[in-house]
Scaffold this motif. Structure first.
Motif, PDB file in Angstrom:
ATOM      1  N   GLY A   1      43.475  36.907  24.891  1.00  0.00           N
ATOM      2  CA  GLY A   1      42.360  36.455  25.721  1.00  0.00           C
ATOM      3  C   GLY A   1      42.891  35.557  26.820  1.00  0.00           C
ATOM      4  O   GLY A   1      44.101  35.428  27.021  1.00  0.00           O
ATOM      5  N   ARG A   2      41.996  34.940  27.529  1.00  0.00           N
ATOM      6  CA  ARG A   2      42.378  34.020  28.593  1.00  0.00           C
ATOM      7  C   ARG A   2      43.078  32.802  28.008  1.00  0.00           C
ATOM      8  O   ARG A   2      42.708  32.305  26.941  1.00  0.00           O
ATOM      9  N   PHE A   3      44.036  32.295  28.740  1.00  0.00           N
ATOM     10  CA  PHE A   3      44.721  31.080  28.337  1.00  0.00           C
ATOM     11  C   PHE A   3      43.728  29.930  28.217  1.00  0.00           C
ATOM     12  O   PHE A   3      43.819  29.100  27.320  1.00  0.00           O
ATOM     13  N   THR A   4      42.754  29.883  29.123  1.00  0.00           N
ATOM     14  CA  THR A   4      41.796  28.778  29.120  1.00  0.00           C
ATOM     15  C   THR A   4      40.922  28.779  27.874  1.00  0.00           C
ATOM     16  O   THR A   4      40.458  27.716  27.452  1.00  0.00           O
ATOM     17  N   THR A   5      40.704  29.931  27.269  1.00  0.00           N
ATOM     18  CA  THR A   5      39.950  29.984  26.014  1.00  0.00           C
ATOM     19  C   THR A   5      40.771  29.344  24.904  1.00  0.00           C
ATOM     20  O   THR A   5      40.258  28.537  24.118  1.00  0.00           O
ATOM     21  N   TRP A   6      42.040  29.690  24.845  1.00  0.00           N
ATOM     22  CA  TRP A   6      42.947  29.076  23.872  1.00  0.00           C
ATOM     23  C   TRP A   6      43.024  27.572  24.114  1.00  0.00           C
ATOM     24  O   TRP A   6      43.011  26.770  23.176  1.00  0.00           O
ATOM     25  N   LEU A   7      43.075  27.189  25.375  1.00  0.00           N
ATOM     26  CA  LEU A   7      43.128  25.776  25.757  1.00  0.00           C
ATOM     27  C   LEU A   7      41.908  25.021  25.234  1.00  0.00           C
ATOM     28  O   LEU A   7      42.027  23.881  24.779  1.00  0.00           O
ATOM     29  N   HIS A   8      40.718  25.646  25.294  1.00  0.00           N
ATOM     30  CA  HIS A   8      39.499  25.011  24.772  1.00  0.00           C
ATOM     31  C   HIS A   8      39.689  24.608  23.314  1.00  0.00           C
ATOM     32  O   HIS A   8      39.314  23.502  22.909  1.00  0.00           O
ATOM     33  N   VAL A   9      40.235  25.506  22.519  1.00  0.00           N
ATOM     34  CA  VAL A   9      40.434  25.224  21.095  1.00  0.00           C
ATOM     35  C   VAL A   9      41.395  24.061  20.924  1.00  0.00           C
ATOM     36  O   VAL A   9      41.148  23.137  20.141  1.00  0.00           O
TER      37      VAL A   9
ATOM     38  N   ASP B   1      41.553  15.836  40.698  1.00  0.00           N
ATOM     39  CA  ASP B   1      42.615  14.927  41.058  1.00  0.00           C
ATOM     40  C   ASP B   1      43.481  15.475  42.183  1.00  0.00           C
ATOM     41  O   ASP B   1      44.656  15.173  42.282  1.00  0.00           O
ATOM     42  N   GLY B   2      42.911  16.265  43.063  1.00  0.00           N
ATOM     43  CA  GLY B   2      43.636  16.770  44.209  1.00  0.00           C
ATOM     44  C   GLY B   2      44.498  17.977  43.903  1.00  0.00           C
ATOM     45  O   GLY B   2      45.149  18.513  44.778  1.00  0.00           O
ATOM     46  N   VAL B   3      44.555  18.399  42.633  1.00  0.00           N
ATOM     47  CA  VAL B   3      45.337  19.561  42.247  1.00  0.00           C
ATOM     48  C   VAL B   3      44.553  20.804  42.635  1.00  0.00           C
ATOM     49  O   VAL B   3      43.359  20.901  42.389  1.00  0.00           O
ATOM     50  N   GLN B   4      45.239  21.739  43.242  1.00  0.00           N
ATOM     51  CA  GLN B   4      44.599  22.985  43.661  1.00  0.00           C
ATOM     52  C   GLN B   4      44.139  23.762  42.425  1.00  0.00           C
ATOM     53  O   GLN B   4      44.933  24.027  41.532  1.00  0.00           O
ATOM     54  N   ALA B   5      42.858  24.105  42.358  1.00  0.00           N
ATOM     55  CA  ALA B   5      42.329  24.879  41.241  1.00  0.00           C
ATOM     56  C   ALA B   5      42.844  26.305  41.352  1.00  0.00           C
ATOM     57  O   ALA B   5      42.901  26.874  42.441  1.00  0.00           O
ATOM     58  N   LEU B   6      43.237  26.863  40.222  1.00  0.00           N
ATOM     59  CA  LEU B   6      43.788  28.210  40.199  1.00  0.00           C
ATOM     60  C   LEU B   6      42.804  29.190  39.589  1.00  0.00           C
ATOM     61  O   LEU B   6      41.999  28.823  38.733  1.00  0.00           O
ATOM     62  N   ALA B   7      42.907  30.429  40.002  1.00  0.00           N
ATOM     63  CA  ALA B   7      42.095  31.497  39.427  1.00  0.00           C
ATOM     64  C   ALA B   7      42.576  31.770  38.004  1.00  0.00           C
ATOM     65  O   ALA B   7      43.742  31.498  37.674  1.00  0.00           O
ATOM     66  N   PRO B   8      41.721  32.313  37.144  1.00  0.00           N
ATOM     67  CA  PRO B   8      42.113  32.589  35.757  1.00  0.00           C
ATOM     68  C   PRO B   8      43.381  33.444  35.635  1.00  0.00           C
ATOM     69  O   PRO B   8      44.226  33.178  34.774  1.00  0.00           O
ATOM     70  N   ASP B   9      43.534  34.437  36.493  1.00  0.00           N
ATOM     71  CA  ASP B   9      44.743  35.272  36.430  1.00  0.00           C
ATOM     72  C   ASP B   9      45.994  34.464  36.757  1.00  0.00           C
ATOM     73  O   ASP B   9      47.056  34.685  36.175  1.00  0.00           O
ATOM     74  N   GLU B  10      45.868  33.519  37.689  1.00  0.00           N
ATOM     75  CA  GLU B  10      47.006  32.671  38.049  1.00  0.00           C
ATOM     76  C   GLU B  10      47.389  31.742  36.893  1.00  0.00           C
ATOM     77  O   GLU B  10      48.577  31.516  36.635  1.00  0.00           O
ATOM     78  N   ILE B  11      46.382  31.220  36.220  1.00  0.00           N
ATOM     79  CA  ILE B  11      46.643  30.356  35.060  1.00  0.00           C
ATOM     80  C   ILE B  11      47.316  31.159  33.963  1.00  0.00           C
ATOM     81  O   ILE B  11      48.300  30.718  33.359  1.00  0.00           O
ATOM     82  N   ASP B  12      46.816  32.370  33.689  1.00  0.00           N
ATOM     83  CA  ASP B  12      47.431  33.230  32.673  1.00  0.00           C
ATOM     84  C   ASP B  12      48.881  33.540  33.032  1.00  0.00           C
ATOM     85  O   ASP B  12      49.762  33.540  32.170  1.00  0.00           O
ATOM     86  N   ASP B  13      49.140  33.798  34.318  1.00  0.00           N
ATOM     87  CA  ASP B  13      50.498  34.097  34.768  1.00  0.00           C
ATOM     88  C   ASP B  13      51.413  32.890  34.555  1.00  0.00           C
ATOM     89  O   ASP B  13      52.537  33.037  34.071  1.00  0.00           O
ATOM     90  N   LEU B  14      50.935  31.710  34.920  1.00  0.00           N
ATOM     91  CA  LEU B  14      51.734  30.494  34.691  1.00  0.00           C
ATOM     92  C   LEU B  14      52.029  30.325  33.203  1.00  0.00           C
ATOM     93  O   LEU B  14      53.151  29.965  32.826  1.00  0.00           O
ATOM     94  N   ALA B  15      51.034  30.569  32.368  1.00  0.00           N
ATOM     95  CA  ALA B  15      51.212  30.419  30.923  1.00  0.00           C
ATOM     96  C   ALA B  15      52.264  31.399  30.399  1.00  0.00           C
ATOM     97  O   ALA B  15      53.113  31.032  29.579  1.00  0.00           O
ATOM     98  N   ARG B  16      52.225  32.639  30.868  1.00  0.00           N
ATOM     99  CA  ARG B  16      53.225  33.627  30.434  1.00  0.00           C
ATOM    100  C   ARG B  16      54.630  33.206  30.871  1.00  0.00           C
ATOM    101  O   ARG B  16      55.591  33.316  30.103  1.00  0.00           O
TER     102      ARG B  16
END
Length: 192
Positions: free
Chosen positions: A80-88, A8-23
């Motif tokens: 673990g990665r935020f995205t793994t938690w997100l999957h659940v 949807d035009g949103v810039q995809a972030l690297a896993p470390d960036e996603i984890d940082d945003l989550a923290r």
């Protein structure tokens, strides 16, 4: 560092960036939470589509998952990665949406003997009803096996990542998945 552009035009972030945003979001940064939700929405929708292929149903489940993420971000342990938690979270939201729709689809005044066989009658077009029903049965009888089995066999996560997410030894996770497969196999269409 961004890795590309999302659906949807949103810039995809690297896993470390996603984890940082989550923290940062866990710490109360409202802007980080908004950025995080926008960044993970395409991934969340894809997970929901894997369970509920009808687009409107997947969208509902995705919305529910994102609301859960926003409300329960403090429960991500950071192991673990935020995205793994997100999957659940996304899988659970999709299953919850399926249950709600299933309950709405079968009138309560229909006697159990008159209810359609869920393995042969589609309640939601295109959904693997046999798999969803098998997971419902497994959850009632062996709830500790559902998450590991879904994460491994539906979403293909590696054993060590599942173990880290669930806070369990890898051997225990492997045993739960193996035993869960044995219990679910006869419930799947064609094996009953």
């Amino acid at each position: 560092m961004a890795t590309g552009s999302g659906d949807d035009g949103v810039q995809a972030l690297a896993p470390d960036e996603i984890d940082d945003l989550a923290r940062r979001a866990q710490g109360g940064d409202r802007g980080a939470l908004e950025d995080l939700l926008a960044a993970v929405r395409p991934r969340t929708l894809n997970v929901c589509r894997g369970v509920l292929p009808h687009p409107a149903d997947a969208e509902d489940a995705c919305q529910e998952a994102l609301l859960n993420v926003a409300g329960k971000i403090g429960s991500w342990g950071g192991r673990g990665r935020f995205t793994t938690w997100l999957h659940v979270v996304a899988v659970n939201s999709a299953r919850s949406t399926y249950r709600r729709m299933k309950n709405q689809a079968v009138p309560s005044d229909v006697l159990p003997a008159e209810r359609p066989d869920p393995r042969t009658t589609s309640v939601i077009a295109g959904t693997r009803l046999d798999l969803l029903e098998a997971m419902e049965t497994l959850e009632r009888e062996h709830p500790q096996m559902v998450e590991p089995l879904l994460l491994r066999d539906v979403y293909g996560l590696p054993y060590d990542e599942i173990a880290a997410l669930l806070g369990a030894p890898t051997g225990t996770v492997k045993a739960q998945i193996h035993h869960g497969r044995k219990l679910v196999r006869p419930l799947l269409r064609g094996d009953a």
